[in-house]
Design a protein around this motif. Structure first.
Motif, PDB file in Angstrom:
ATOM      1  N   ALA A   1      -4.916  20.276   8.938  1.00 20.43           N
ATOM      2  CA  ALA A   1      -5.441  19.888   7.625  1.00 20.43           C
ATOM      3  C   ALA A   1      -4.345  19.271   6.761  1.00 20.43           C
ATOM      4  O   ALA A   1      -4.575  18.291   6.041  1.00 20.43           O
ATOM      5  N   LEU A   2      -3.131  19.833   6.849  1.00 17.40           N
ATOM      6  CA  LEU A   2      -2.004  19.289   6.087  1.00 17.40           C
ATOM      7  C   LEU A   2      -1.677  17.872   6.538  1.00 17.40           C
ATOM      8  O   LEU A   2      -1.503  16.963   5.709  1.00 17.40           O
ATOM      9  N   ALA A   3      -1.580  17.675   7.854  1.00 19.40           N
ATOM     10  CA  ALA A   3      -1.269  16.343   8.381  1.00 19.40           C
ATOM     11  C   ALA A   3      -2.342  15.334   7.982  1.00 19.40           C
ATOM     12  O   ALA A   3      -2.036  14.212   7.554  1.00 19.40           O
ATOM     13  N   ALA A   4      -3.605  15.733   8.113  1.00 21.96           N
ATOM     14  CA  ALA A   4      -4.704  14.830   7.771  1.00 21.96           C
ATOM     15  C   ALA A   4      -4.707  14.517   6.276  1.00 21.96           C
ATOM     16  O   ALA A   4      -4.964  13.368   5.870  1.00 21.96           O
ATOM     17  N   PHE A   5      -4.395  15.518   5.448  1.00 20.89           N
ATOM     18  CA  PHE A   5      -4.361  15.305   4.001  1.00 20.89           C
ATOM     19  C   PHE A   5      -3.256  14.326   3.612  1.00 20.89           C
ATOM     20  O   PHE A   5      -3.472  13.410   2.808  1.00 20.89           O
ATOM     21  N   VAL A   6      -2.070  14.510   4.179  1.00 16.62           N
ATOM     22  CA  VAL A   6      -0.945  13.605   3.874  1.00 16.62           C
ATOM     23  C   VAL A   6      -1.271  12.177   4.301  1.00 16.62           C
ATOM     24  O   VAL A   6      -1.044  11.209   3.549  1.00 16.62           O
ATOM     25  N   LEU A   7      -1.813  12.013   5.498  1.00 10.94           N
ATOM     26  CA  LEU A   7      -2.167  10.673   5.983  1.00 10.94           C
ATOM     27  C   LEU A   7      -3.220  10.033   5.077  1.00 10.94           C
ATOM     28  O   LEU A   7      -3.139   8.839   4.766  1.00 10.94           O
ATOM     29  N   ARG A   8      -4.193  10.822   4.673  1.00  6.13           N
ATOM     30  CA  ARG A   8      -5.249  10.303   3.812  1.00  6.13           C
ATOM     31  C   ARG A   8      -4.688   9.865   2.460  1.00  6.13           C
ATOM     32  O   ARG A   8      -5.008   8.777   1.963  1.00  6.13           O
ATOM     33  N   GLU A   9      -3.851  10.706   1.855  1.00  4.30           N
ATOM     34  CA  GLU A   9      -3.337  10.396   0.526  1.00  4.30           C
ATOM     35  C   GLU A   9      -2.393   9.203   0.536  1.00  4.30           C
ATOM     36  O   GLU A   9      -2.287   8.481  -0.449  1.00  4.30           O
ATOM     37  N   ARG A  10      -1.686   9.008   1.639  1.00  9.26           N
ATOM     38  CA  ARG A  10      -0.798   7.847   1.736  1.00  9.26           C
ATOM     39  C   ARG A  10      -1.564   6.530   1.829  1.00  9.26           C
ATOM     40  O   ARG A  10      -1.062   5.481   1.391  1.00  9.26           O
ATOM     41  N   SER A  11      -2.764   6.595   2.381  1.00  5.85           N
ATOM     42  CA  SER A  11      -3.528   5.365   2.596  1.00  5.85           C
ATOM     43  C   SER A  11      -4.623   5.147   1.553  1.00  5.85           C
ATOM     44  O   SER A  11      -5.164   4.044   1.456  1.00  5.85           O
ATOM     45  N   ALA A  12      -4.948   6.170   0.779  1.00  8.23           N
ATOM     46  CA  ALA A  12      -6.049   6.061  -0.181  1.00  8.23           C
ATOM     47  C   ALA A  12      -5.673   5.172  -1.359  1.00  8.23           C
ATOM     48  O   ALA A  12      -4.531   5.209  -1.848  1.00  8.23           O
TER      49      ALA A  12
ATOM     50  N   ASN B   1      -7.066   5.372  -4.387  1.00  5.18           N
ATOM     51  CA  ASN B   1      -7.018   6.273  -5.547  1.00  5.18           C
ATOM     52  C   ASN B   1      -6.885   7.709  -5.038  1.00  5.18           C
ATOM     53  O   ASN B   1      -7.874   8.453  -5.002  1.00  5.18           O
ATOM     54  N   PRO B   2      -5.681   8.103  -4.615  1.00  2.00           N
ATOM     55  CA  PRO B   2      -5.516   9.412  -3.983  1.00  2.00           C
ATOM     56  C   PRO B   2      -5.742  10.569  -4.953  1.00  2.00           C
ATOM     57  O   PRO B   2      -5.517  10.445  -6.156  1.00  2.00           O
ATOM     58  N   LEU B   3      -6.192  11.686  -4.398  1.00  3.41           N
ATOM     59  CA  LEU B   3      -6.327  12.909  -5.188  1.00  3.41           C
ATOM     60  C   LEU B   3      -4.970  13.367  -5.693  1.00  3.41           C
ATOM     61  O   LEU B   3      -4.826  13.775  -6.844  1.00  3.41           O
ATOM     62  N   MET B   4      -3.962  13.311  -4.840  1.00  3.98           N
ATOM     63  CA  MET B   4      -2.620  13.752  -5.186  1.00  3.98           C
ATOM     64  C   MET B   4      -1.635  12.610  -4.973  1.00  3.98           C
ATOM     65  O   MET B   4      -1.580  12.024  -3.891  1.00  3.98           O
ATOM     66  N   ASP B   5      -0.897  12.315  -6.004  1.00  5.90           N
ATOM     67  CA  ASP B   5       0.123  11.268  -5.911  1.00  5.90           C
ATOM     68  C   ASP B   5       1.347  11.849  -5.201  1.00  5.90           C
ATOM     69  O   ASP B   5       2.154  12.557  -5.801  1.00  5.90           O
ATOM     70  N   LEU B   6       1.477  11.553  -3.915  1.00  5.21           N
ATOM     71  CA  LEU B   6       2.558  12.138  -3.123  1.00  5.21           C
ATOM     72  C   LEU B   6       3.934  11.637  -3.553  1.00  5.21           C
ATOM     73  O   LEU B   6       4.951  12.232  -3.174  1.00  5.21           O
ATOM     74  N   SER B   7       3.969  10.557  -4.339  1.00  5.60           N
ATOM     75  CA  SER B   7       5.267  10.079  -4.823  1.00  5.60           C
ATOM     76  C   SER B   7       5.924  11.098  -5.754  1.00  5.60           C
ATOM     77  O   SER B   7       7.152  11.071  -5.956  1.00  5.60           O
TER      78      SER B   7
ATOM     79  N   ALA C   1       0.176  13.841 -17.088  1.00  9.80           N
ATOM     80  CA  ALA C   1       0.278  15.207 -17.617  1.00  9.80           C
ATOM     81  C   ALA C   1      -0.809  16.110 -17.064  1.00  9.80           C
ATOM     82  O   ALA C   1      -0.582  17.288 -16.774  1.00  9.80           O
ATOM     83  N   GLY C   2      -2.034  15.571 -16.927  1.00 11.92           N
ATOM     84  CA  GLY C   2      -3.122  16.385 -16.388  1.00 11.92           C
ATOM     85  C   GLY C   2      -2.851  16.821 -14.967  1.00 11.92           C
ATOM     86  O   GLY C   2      -3.086  17.972 -14.598  1.00 11.92           O
ATOM     87  N   ILE C   3      -2.343  15.902 -14.138  1.00 11.30           N
ATOM     88  CA  ILE C   3      -2.006  16.230 -12.755  1.00 11.30           C
ATOM     89  C   ILE C   3      -0.896  17.270 -12.711  1.00 11.30           C
ATOM     90  O   ILE C   3      -0.953  18.242 -11.946  1.00 11.30           O
ATOM     91  N   ALA C   4       0.136  17.083 -13.551  1.00 16.85           N
ATOM     92  CA  ALA C   4       1.253  18.030 -13.565  1.00 16.85           C
ATOM     93  C   ALA C   4       0.789  19.417 -13.982  1.00 16.85           C
ATOM     94  O   ALA C   4       1.202  20.431 -13.401  1.00 16.85           O
TER      95      ALA C   4
END
Length: 470
Positions: A248-259, A261-267, A398-401
């Motif tokens: 699930a972690l691997a799939a989530f990271v791959l998804r967020e890198r390619s999305a 409008n990602p749910l989580m900004d991995l940057s 700020a909301g994400i943080a």
């Protein structure tokens, strides 16, 4: 006669920042209270519903898992929905679901109501810090966040004691009903004063796959640590949970890198100013909840105390934190330093090592002194560390943080509870004992509890090293 021009939303929020702070503090208090008030009612609920403890524990875990899994979603949506609207809707949902919990007549209905209650709590907690950072000027934020720290401590203090009184006097439904009048009363000032300057930001299509994968990831973490903390461990189940969580972690990271409008900004996780204090916060909560989970077992199993006596000792650290948090908040406002978090968590570690020594020597005086020190230094750490995390990101995030703060906190709580249980059980198993902890005897237990506290102290030392600014 010249009419006074109406206040802008920003001017209105600044003028009424104290009532806004009060509304936020009550919401935080209710959410924290429901994290631990239920624990005292679990034995009664288990008996009333005639279910195994393993099933009734979901009343507690469903709430915290739901918060972890959904708080980031609401933080992401806050620029679109508006922080004020989201907070008011969250409080209304929390109140309604609290009433539903008290009225539930079966375990599935109660767990379902707790999940809805967790969604309401996530809505409240996802933007609480962001609202405070928005309405308070820079020179007042330390004091304001100090009151938040004190409120968290108050929730931790009152939860078990209030739960016990309500269950004994009125029955277990009232640990949920208690939220209803408080929430209804606070909805009035929330509607009156929460008129914030909203950015009106827009996001594209919601990242539904990211949301599903993140919920799966959090569920996997919860199942893994729950299995690990309840020996005898079923290695097949543990391995399956581990594989599921990593996938699930691997799939989530791959998804967020390619999305788009990602749910989580991995940057965010490439910015040391955000990552280091965040890691320190997780370690801080791990250490704190190692102590919280083992303290009652020590005093009941080693010292032979009654629960009421244990509760009085458990008050010491939160009371010290409540008293000192506003004071250190004002100190931070006047003399800000980036190393307050490192000093605070290192001092807290010193208190934990001293508490371990008190456990080993069975000295109540040393333990009480250690808890006072830990509470004082917690105040030095938590507010400034929160400012470091929130201040590391631009205003539009700020909301994400704020949401990530809640996730980090609850993840640390989850890991700390599991770590405390694991540390006790593994040591007892190594000595050939497999029975209940309280039956192990005063001769065997003191060094085991001391070692667990030393582990908590080491977590604090590592946290200080991580957050220290050279």
């Amino acid at each position: 006669m010249t009419e006074t021009p109406p206040l802008t939303p920003a001017e209105f929020a600044h003028r009424y920042r104290i009532p806004i702070l009060l509304v936020i503090l009550v919401g935080v208090f209710m959410a924290v209270l429901d994290n631990n008030i239920v624990a005292i009612a679990l034995p009664t609920i288990t008996s009333d519903f005639n279910v195994p403890l393993g099933q009734s524990q979901w009343i507690a875990t469903a709430y915290i898992i739901t918060i972890i899994a959904t708080v980031l979603i609401f933080g992401t949506l806050s620029p679109v929905l508006g922080k004020a609207r989201l907070y008011i809707c969250g409080m209304a949902l929390f109140v309604a679901s609290s009433a539903a919990c008290g009225l539930a007549h079966t375990l599935p209905l109660l767990v379902l109501s707790r999940i809805v209650q967790g969604i309401g709590a996530a809505m409240l907690m996802s933007i609480s810090m962001a609202i405070i950072m928005q309405v308070f000027p820079l020179h007042e934020r330390g004091k304001a966040l100090g009151y938040v720290t004190a409120t968290v401590g108050l929730g931790l203090i009152i939860g078990p004691a209030l739960g016990g009184v309500l269950v004994e006097a009125l029955g277990w439904p009232y640990v949920f009903f208690v939220n209803v009048p408080i929430g209804i009363v606070m909805l009035i000032p929330a509607v009156r004063y929460l008129k914030l300057e909203e950015t009106g930001s827009k996001i594209g299509k919601l990242d539904s796959p990211g949301i599903a994968l993140f919920i799966a990831l959090m569920a996997g973490v919860a199942l893994f640590v729950n299995e690990l903390a309840n020996p005898p461990v079923n290695m097949t189940s543990l391995s399956a949970y581990a594989v599921f969580t990593l996938a699930a972690l691997a799939a989530f990271v791959l998804r967020e890198r390619s999305a788009r409008n990602p749910l989580m900004d991995l940057s965010l996780f490439s910015d040391r100013r955000f990552v280091l204090p965040s890691a320190s916060l997780v370690l801080y909560f791990v250490a704190t909840f190692i102590l919280i989970i083992i303290l009652p077992f020590y005093f009941e199993g080693v010292m032979g105390w009654k629960p009421l006596q244990v509760g009085l000792v458990a008050f010491v650290m939160p009371v010290a934190m409540i008293v000192s948090a506003p004071v250190f908040g004002r100190t931070y406002d006047k003399r800000p330093s980036k190393n307050y978090p490192a000093i605070g968590v290192l001092g807290m570690g010193g208190g934990f090592f001293l508490c371990g020594y008190g456990f080993a020597t069975q000295s109540v005086l040393v333990i009480v002194i250690a808890l006072i020190l830990a509470g004082l230094f917690r105040s030095i750490f938590q507010g400034p560390n929160t400012i470091e995390i929130m201040g590391s990101l631009p205003a539009e995030k700020a909301g994400i943080a704020s949401s990530l703060l809640v996730i980090l906190q609850d993840l640390g709580i989850l890991l700390g509870i599991s770590a405390g249980s694991i540390l006790l059980v593994l040591q007892l198993n190594a000595l050939g004992y497999t029975g209940a902890v309280l039956d192990a005897g005063a001769g065997m237990l003191p060094p085991i509890f001391a070692n667990a506290m030393y582990a908590g102290g080491l977590c604090c030392v590592v946290a200080a090293m991580v957050t220290y600014k050279r």
